[in-house]
Structure formats: structure tokens, C-alpha cells
Enzyme design. Structure first.
Site, mmCIF file in Angstrom:
data_model
loop_
_atom_site.group_PDB
_atom_site.id
_atom_site.type_symbol
_atom_site.label_atom_id
_atom_site.label_comp_id
_atom_site.label_asym_id
_atom_site.label_seq_id
_atom_site.Cartn_x
_atom_site.Cartn_y
_atom_site.Cartn_z
ATOM 1 N N ASN A 169 0.800 -1.238 0.000
ATOM 2 C CA ASN A 169 0.000 0.000 0.000
ATOM 3 C C ASN A 169 0.830 1.285 0.000
ATOM 4 O OD1 ASN A 169 0.763 -0.419 2.628
ATOM 5 N ND2 ASN A 169 -1.193 0.168 3.525
ATOM 6 N N GLU A 264 5.813 -3.866 11.683
ATOM 7 C CA GLU A 264 4.602 -3.042 11.708
ATOM 8 C C GLU A 264 3.547 -3.843 10.971
ATOM 9 O OE1 GLU A 264 4.107 -0.380 13.367
ATOM 10 O OE2 GLU A 264 6.177 0.047 13.929
ATOM 11 N N CYS A 298 -3.081 0.603 7.048
ATOM 12 C CA CYS A 298 -3.101 -0.092 8.332
ATOM 13 C C CYS A 298 -3.762 0.794 9.377
ATOM 14 C CB CYS A 298 -1.694 -0.471 8.748
ATOM 15 S SG CYS A 298 -0.626 0.932 8.884
HETATM 16 N N1 LIG Z 1 1.341 -1.463 10.574
HETATM 17 C C1 LIG Z 1 1.698 -0.955 9.427
HETATM 18 O O1 LIG Z 1 2.493 -0.020 9.356
HETATM 19 C C2 LIG Z 1 1.137 -1.483 8.147
HETATM 20 C C3 LIG Z 1 0.524 -2.700 8.085
HETATM 21 N N2 LIG Z 1 0.029 -3.172 6.906
HETATM 22 C C4 LIG Z 1 -0.650 -4.456 6.889
HETATM 23 O O2 LIG Z 1 -0.230 -5.172 5.722
HETATM 24 C C5 LIG Z 1 -1.286 -5.940 5.181
HETATM 25 C C6 LIG Z 1 -1.453 -5.646 3.721
HETATM 26 O O3 LIG Z 1 -0.240 -5.536 3.053
HETATM 27 P P1 LIG Z 1 0.335 -6.757 2.209
HETATM 28 O O4 LIG Z 1 1.398 -6.223 1.315
HETATM 29 O O5 LIG Z 1 -0.782 -7.508 1.581
HETATM 30 O O6 LIG Z 1 0.958 -7.642 3.365
HETATM 31 P P2 LIG Z 1 1.748 -9.016 3.270
HETATM 32 O O7 LIG Z 1 2.097 -9.379 4.667
HETATM 33 O O8 LIG Z 1 1.040 -9.995 2.444
HETATM 34 O O9 LIG Z 1 3.077 -8.658 2.446
HETATM 35 C C7 LIG Z 1 3.990 -7.724 2.931
HETATM 36 C C8 LIG Z 1 5.330 -7.981 2.299
HETATM 37 O O10 LIG Z 1 5.817 -9.269 2.703
HETATM 38 C C9 LIG Z 1 6.226 -9.992 1.555
HETATM 39 N N3 LIG Z 1 6.123 -11.422 1.854
HETATM 40 C C10 LIG Z 1 5.126 -12.280 1.587
HETATM 41 N N4 LIG Z 1 5.431 -13.506 2.053
HETATM 42 C C11 LIG Z 1 6.644 -13.422 2.621
HETATM 43 C C12 LIG Z 1 7.497 -14.336 3.292
HETATM 44 N N5 LIG Z 1 7.182 -15.611 3.476
HETATM 45 N N6 LIG Z 1 8.674 -13.889 3.760
HETATM 46 C C13 LIG Z 1 9.036 -12.596 3.601
HETATM 47 N N7 LIG Z 1 8.278 -11.689 2.970
HETATM 48 C C14 LIG Z 1 7.092 -12.087 2.495
HETATM 49 C C15 LIG Z 1 5.320 -9.495 0.474
HETATM 50 O O11 LIG Z 1 5.841 -9.780 -0.796
HETATM 51 P P3 LIG Z 1 4.861 -10.186 -2.017
HETATM 52 O O12 LIG Z 1 4.073 -8.969 -2.319
HETATM 53 O O13 LIG Z 1 5.784 -10.574 -3.083
HETATM 54 O O14 LIG Z 1 4.002 -11.309 -1.521
HETATM 55 C C16 LIG Z 1 5.322 -8.008 0.783
HETATM 56 O O15 LIG Z 1 6.502 -7.407 0.325
HETATM 57 C C17 LIG Z 1 -2.486 -5.564 6.011
HETATM 58 O O16 LIG Z 1 -2.705 -6.558 6.980
HETATM 59 C C18 LIG Z 1 -2.104 -4.281 6.695
HETATM 60 O O17 LIG Z 1 -2.758 -4.012 7.872
HETATM 61 C C19 LIG Z 1 0.154 -2.463 5.773
HETATM 62 C C20 LIG Z 1 0.771 -1.239 5.780
HETATM 63 C C21 LIG Z 1 1.277 -0.651 6.970
HETATM 64 O O1 LIG Z 2 0.054 1.377 5.764
HETATM 65 C C1 LIG Z 2 -0.367 2.300 6.326
HETATM 66 O O2 LIG Z 2 -1.530 2.384 6.500
HETATM 67 C C2 LIG Z 2 0.538 3.426 6.647
HETATM 68 O O3 LIG Z 2 1.592 3.036 7.427
HETATM 69 C C3 LIG Z 2 -0.267 4.514 7.216
HETATM 70 O O4 LIG Z 2 0.262 5.691 6.828
HETATM 71 P P1 LIG Z 2 -0.654 6.986 6.925
HETATM 72 O O5 LIG Z 2 -1.439 6.859 8.180
HETATM 73 O O6 LIG Z 2 0.300 8.111 6.967
HETATM 74 O O7 LIG Z 2 -1.521 6.944 5.722
#
Ligand SMILES: NC(=O)C1=CN([C@@H]2O[C@H](COP(=O)(O)OP(=O)(O)OC[C@H]3O[C@@H](n4cnc5c(N)ncnc54)[C@H](OP(=O)(O)O)[C@@H]3O)[C@@H](O)[C@H]2O)C=CC1
Ligand SMILES: O=C(O)[C@H](O)COP(=O)(O)O
Length: 503
Positions: A169, A264, A298
Site C-alpha cells: 500500500n 509493523e 493499516c
Molecule cells: N502497521 C503498518 O504499518 C502497516 C501494516 N500493513 C498491513 O499489511 C497488510 C497488507 O499488506 P500486504 O502487502 O498484503 O501484506 P503481506 O504481509 O502480504 O506482504 C507484505 C510484504 O511481505 C512480503 N512477503 C510475503 N510472504 C513473505 C514471506 N514468506 N517472507 C518474507 N516476505 C514475504 C510481500 O511480498 P509479495 O508482495 O511478493 O508477496 C510483501 O513485500 C495488512 O494486513 C495491513 O494491515 C500495511 C501497511 C502498513
Molecule cells: O500502511 C499504512 O496504512 C501506513 O503506514 C499509514 O500511513 P498513513 O497513516 O500516513 O496513511
């Protein structure tokens, strides 16, 4: 345009190259990974599927490059980061174009992400110069039983090779939020970008390449997380993992060796609304917090917990605002754009169906076309519905009506997540009590949850994470304290003004 002009060298035919040893390369696997445009649902880009052997080489170069980088003066490291930030901002248009095509980020938000990322890199360079330029000096006689015979000098030293894994994202912003602190602190960095978002990330990495960082210091290996993820996170060459994403982070934490982790993860950020709240302000924040980037943040508001006495009025205000949201392609800068993948849309639909079967009130008709889901407010949601607890990562927001503040706090704290939350009230004293009672890393008073500004600490409790982000915390996290103790044969005390010690 993406992949042209200055960026032509990162493309081979229709496949983007990966970055290692200061060069753009084709993988020996001869395999590619397709990136599907969430709007057209057709292949938009292709990236290299890197092999384990290529990962091994990247780790070796990262180790070697880090040794010289750690000897590069701090001001020079900062200078290069400022240069990269300027190049990044200058090329915001092609990078934003990739964000629009790969992750359907609305056009204006895509530009904002790149500019914000440049600012983050510059801020990190400045902050690093300040905080890494200072150490501590301790004397032994403050601890019982000691004379002043020991002087302890502490400084912050790099960890080595940092592995950065951001989510789809914010593939640029959540990559640089790891790259910049790692580099300013004297580490090298290996980036594994999310598949959806990989091409935006490769363009961003090219900006660092153009800035002139030493070979091998930064690398970017592409491929599916499910295929090379474990190999990367369990690689013995990695000295620290900074990950942002979903539950994958929990699995990584269990598999990773004894290295510092910055995690995170997901959130189910609650918005608690008291009777005395300014309901126009609340409605505006629910729209911004719940529906910006179609709820794929997130920190999105993911459940509204509103006092029954004001619930009808609030729901009406939010409904009126939802009716004004534009829905359509990111190129048109619509408020609501297609969610990242078909599987994500199916998951969201599953939550909606479950809420329907269990009797939630639909404030709008549920509508979906491909990956595009129209914004939906679900009223009268009850705790037995999945949407009360799970994060949809889409434009669907549940409202739970509560009869006491305690009920709201209880729901918030019963979640396995603990990222952020918010409370709306004009009574600051009650707001503080509620903030203290909420088991989340951050509570916003009278505003929607948000990570930014990027120098604020950002952390989750429970399944929402380990450690804390934000510019300063990330720099500190990517360093270790080193002490040098000078041992004196006899105690030495300074006399200050008006005296002198006998030697
Ligand atoms: N707390 C925070 O700051 C944030 C949390 N999120 C959370 O992330 C989720 C959505 O994002 P999303 O990208 O779908 O999350 P994912 O956990 O599916 O993927 C995150 C990253 O991990 C990689 N990945 C996948 N499998 C593995 C593995 N086995 N080992 C190492 N890396 C791996 C992915 O690569 P690939 O794409 O190639 O699968 C991607 O780069 C939501 O749950 C959201 O809440 C999102 C943004 C911010
Ligand atoms: O993935 C997310 O949601 C980001 O870490 C949040 O960033 P923002 O609150 O600044 O949009």
C-alpha cells in the site's frame, strides 16, 4: 514516463531488472513475475524472479559494501541521502504513474507519496547527523560502591545488513522509511519490494543509484514473497529485519534468527465517539480515516464505536458524505479505486456477506465490479460478525452502537490488534483517561488515526507489531550501542571553578 528516459536502463524489453552490485541485472532464472493492474486486471508490468544464488550474492556484496560505508563520514552519508531525495522528488511523475498502475492509488495521492518519501529521506539525513553525532559519557561513581575510576564512552554503531520488506500500500514510502535510517546509520540495505508495487520501488531505487551510492550498498531483489521470502528472512547474512505488512510478519518473527526485528503489522483501529463530540468533525474524519485509499491503510478507521444517543445523527452525516465520494479508476483521481487484487476483493465480499447473514444494517447497497467495491457503511454491527474484528483492507466500515465508554474500550481492547485508535469528545480529561485505557500504540484525540507526520513514533501493541518506527526510532533501532571504558589507576574528580586537584 515509467521505464523511459533516465529510467530506460532499468527495463529489459518488457521486464524490469533487479538491482545488485550497483547495476541493473536480468535474473539467471529466466522467469518473471507478473504485476496485475488492479483496475484492468491485466498484466501491467513484469519483474525478475530472482534466484537464491542471486540473493546469496547480494548478501555478500551488502556485507562488503557496509564495511566501507561505515567508514564514510556521517556528513557525506547525509549529503548522498539529500541528493537521492532531490532526485526522487524531481521524478515524482513517472514513479506516481507506476503507483497508479500497480496498486490503483489515486493519482494525486500517488504524487503525494513520492514527495512525502523525498521529504522523509531528507529529514532522516538531518536527524541522523544530529543523533548519531552524539554519544554518552558516564562516570562510575554514580553507582554505589564505585570511585570515579572509570569513564564510559558510548556511541551508536551500525548493525550490518538490514533487510527491508515493505507492503503493497506504500511501496515507496514504507521502503524509504527503512532505507534512509539504515543508510544514515552506516548499514547496507537489501530491499525485497512487494510484488504489487515492485516497479514503483525499482524506480525509487534508481533514484538512489543516480545519487551515486557505493556499489552493493543498496540492492533490490524481486520475486514473490512466498517463493524467496523465507530464504531472505532466514538468511545468515541478515543482521536486522524491518518488515511492514500483515500476518506474514508474525510468521517471520518465529522463523528469523537472533536479529533485531522491526514489525509493523495489521490494525483494527477503533474510533470511539462520545455524546459530546463534534459530529461534523467526526463524520469528516470517518470519511478520511475509513475510506482514503479505499480503506487500504493499516491506520484506517476500521470500526466505529459510537454512543447510541448520537449514533443516528452520526450515521446520517457519514451516509451523506459517502454519497459524495467518487468511485472509479485511479487515473481519474477517484476517492474510491479498485482494491489491490481479486483475492482481496473476494475476502472483503466474504466479510460483507457474513454481516448480511447476521443482520447488519446496510446503509448503501453492496456493489462490486471486478476489484472495485463501492464504499459501504454497515450499521448495527454486533460482536458475532467477522467484520467486528477482522480488517477488511477495503472500503467497508462497520458501526457498533455502544451504551457506555467502558463497552467501547472493552471492544477495542478485546482485539488481537493494537495499532492506533481515536476518541472524539470535547472533554479533554475524559479523552486522556480513555487514551490511557486503550491498548494501542497511539491514540489520536479528535482526529483519525495516521502514521504521519513521519517523524512521529509509530508502533503497535499485541499482533500489530514489535518495536517502534518513525524517523528517530528507526535510526536508533538500526544501531547498537558500543561502549569504550577508560579505566584509571586512581580516582579522578574535577574540582570545577575555585579549586584544583593535586596530581
Ligand atoms: N502497521 C503498518 O504499518 C502497516 C501494516 N500493513 C498491513 O499489511 C497488510 C497488507 O499488506 P500486504 O502487502 O498484503 O501484506 P503481506 O504481509 O502480504 O506482504 C507484505 C510484504 O511481505 C512480503 N512477503 C510475503 N510472504 C513473505 C514471506 N514468506 N517472507 C518474507 N516476505 C514475504 C510481500 O511480498 P509479495 O508482495 O511478493 O508477496 C510483501 O513485500 C495488512 O494486513 C495491513 O494491515 C500495511 C501497511 C502498513
Ligand atoms: O500502511 C499504512 O496504512 C501506513 O503506514 C499509514 O500511513 P498513513 O497513516 O500516513 O496513511
Amino acid at each position: 514516463m515509467a521505464g523511459t528516459g533516465l529510467f530506460a536502463e532499468i527495463l529489459d524489453g518488457d521486464v524490469y531488472k533487479y538491482y545488485a552490485d550497483g547495476e541493473w541485472k536480468k535474473s539467471s532464472s529466466a522467469k518473471t513475475v507478473a504485476i496485475i493492474n488492479p483496475t484492468t486486471r491485466k498484466t501491467q508490468y513484469k519483474v525478475q524472479a530472482c534466484t537464491q544464488e542471486e540473493v546469496n550474492k547480494v548478501m555478500e556484496s551488502a556485507k562488503t559494501a557496509q564495511k566501507s560505508w561505515a567508514k564514510t563520514p556521517l556528513w557525506k552519508r547525509a549529503e548522498l541521502l539529500h541528493k537521492a531525495a532531490a532526485i526522487l522528488k524531481e521524478h515524482k511523475a513517472p514513479i506516481a504513474e507506476c503507483l497508479v498502475k500497480e496498486i490503483a492509488k489515486p493519482a494525486k495521492d500517488a504524487v503525494t507519496e513520492v514527495v512525502r518519501s523525498g521529504d522523509l529521506v531528507s529529514y532522516t539525513a538531518e536527524e541522523g547527523v544530529r543523533i548519531l553525532g552524539e554519544g554518552k559519557f558516564l562516570v562510575s561513581d554514580s553507582f554505589p560502591g564505585n570511585e570515579r575510576t572509570k569513564y564510559c564512552l558510548t556511541s551508536k554503531i551500525p548493525l550490518g545488513v538490514i533487510l527491508a520488506i515493505p507492503p503493497f500500500n506504500y511501496p515507496v514510502n514504507l521502503a524509504v522509511s527503512k532505507i534512509a535510517p539504515a543508510l544514515i546509520a552506516g548499514n547496507s540495505l537489501v530491499l525485497k519490494p512487494p510484488t504489487q508495487g515492485a516497479v514503483s520501488a525499482l524506480h525509487m531505487v534508481h533514484c538512489f543509484h543516480l545519487a551515486g551510492f557505493p556499489k552493493g550498498l543498496i540492492s533490490c531483489v524481486t520475486g514473490k514473497g512466498s517463493e524467496i521470502g523465507d530464504f531472505l528472512t532466514m538468511h545468515p547474512g541478515v543482521n536486522c529485519i524491518s518488515f511492514t505488512g500483515g500476518d506474514t510478519g508474525i510468521a517471520i518473527s518465529k522463523k528469523a534468527g537472533m536479529v533485531p526485528l522491526q514489525m509493523e503489522l495489521g490494525g483494527k483501529d477503533a474510533c470511539i465517539v462520545l455524546e459530546d463530540a463534534d459530529l461534523d468533525l467526526v463524520a469528516a474524519n470517518i470519511i478520511k480515516g475509513g475510506f482514503s485509499y479505499s480503506g487500504q491503510r493499516c491506520t484506517a478507521v476500521k470500526v466505529v464505536l459510537v454512543m447510541e444517543s448520537v449514533a443516528d445523527v452520526l450515521v446520517d452525516k457519514v451516509k451523506a458524505k459517502i454519497a459524495k465520494l467518487t468511485v472509479g479508476p485511479p487515473e481519474d483521481d477517484c476517492d474510491i479505486t479498485p482494491v489491490v487484487s481479486e483475492s482481496s476483493a473476494n475476502f472483503i465480499e466474504g466479510l460483507v456477506k457474513d454481516a448480511k447473514e447476521k443482520g447488519a444494517t446496510f446503509c448503501q447497497e453492496y456493489k462490486r465490479d471486478g476489484n472495485l467495491i463501492w464504499p459501504l457503511l454497515l450499521d448495527n454491527v454486533r460482536p458475532d460478525m467477522r467484520i467486528a474484528w477482522e480488517e477488511p483492507f477495503g472500503p467497508v466500515l462497520p458501526v457498533i452502537r455502544i451504551n457506555s465508554i467502558e463497552e467501547g474500550i472493552h471492544h477495542c481492547n478485546a482485539s488481537n490488534f493494537g495499532l492506533q485508535g481515536c476518541v472524539f469528545t470535547k472533554d479533554v480529561n475524559r479523552a486522556i483517561l480513555i487514551s490511557d485505557a486503550m491498548e494501542t500504540g497511539t491514540v489520536q484525540i479528535n482526529s483519525a488515526p495516521a502514521r504521519g507526520p513521519d517523524h512521529f513514533p509509530f508502533q503497535g501493541l499485541k499482533d500489530s507489531g514489535i518495536g517502534s518506527q518513525g524517523v528517530t526510532n528507526s535510526i536508533n533501532m538500526m544501531t547498537k550501542i558500543k561502549s569504550t571504558v577508560i579505566n584509571l589507576p586512581t580516582p579522578s574528580y574535577t574540582m570545577g571553578n575555585g579549586g584544583h586537584s593535586k596530581l
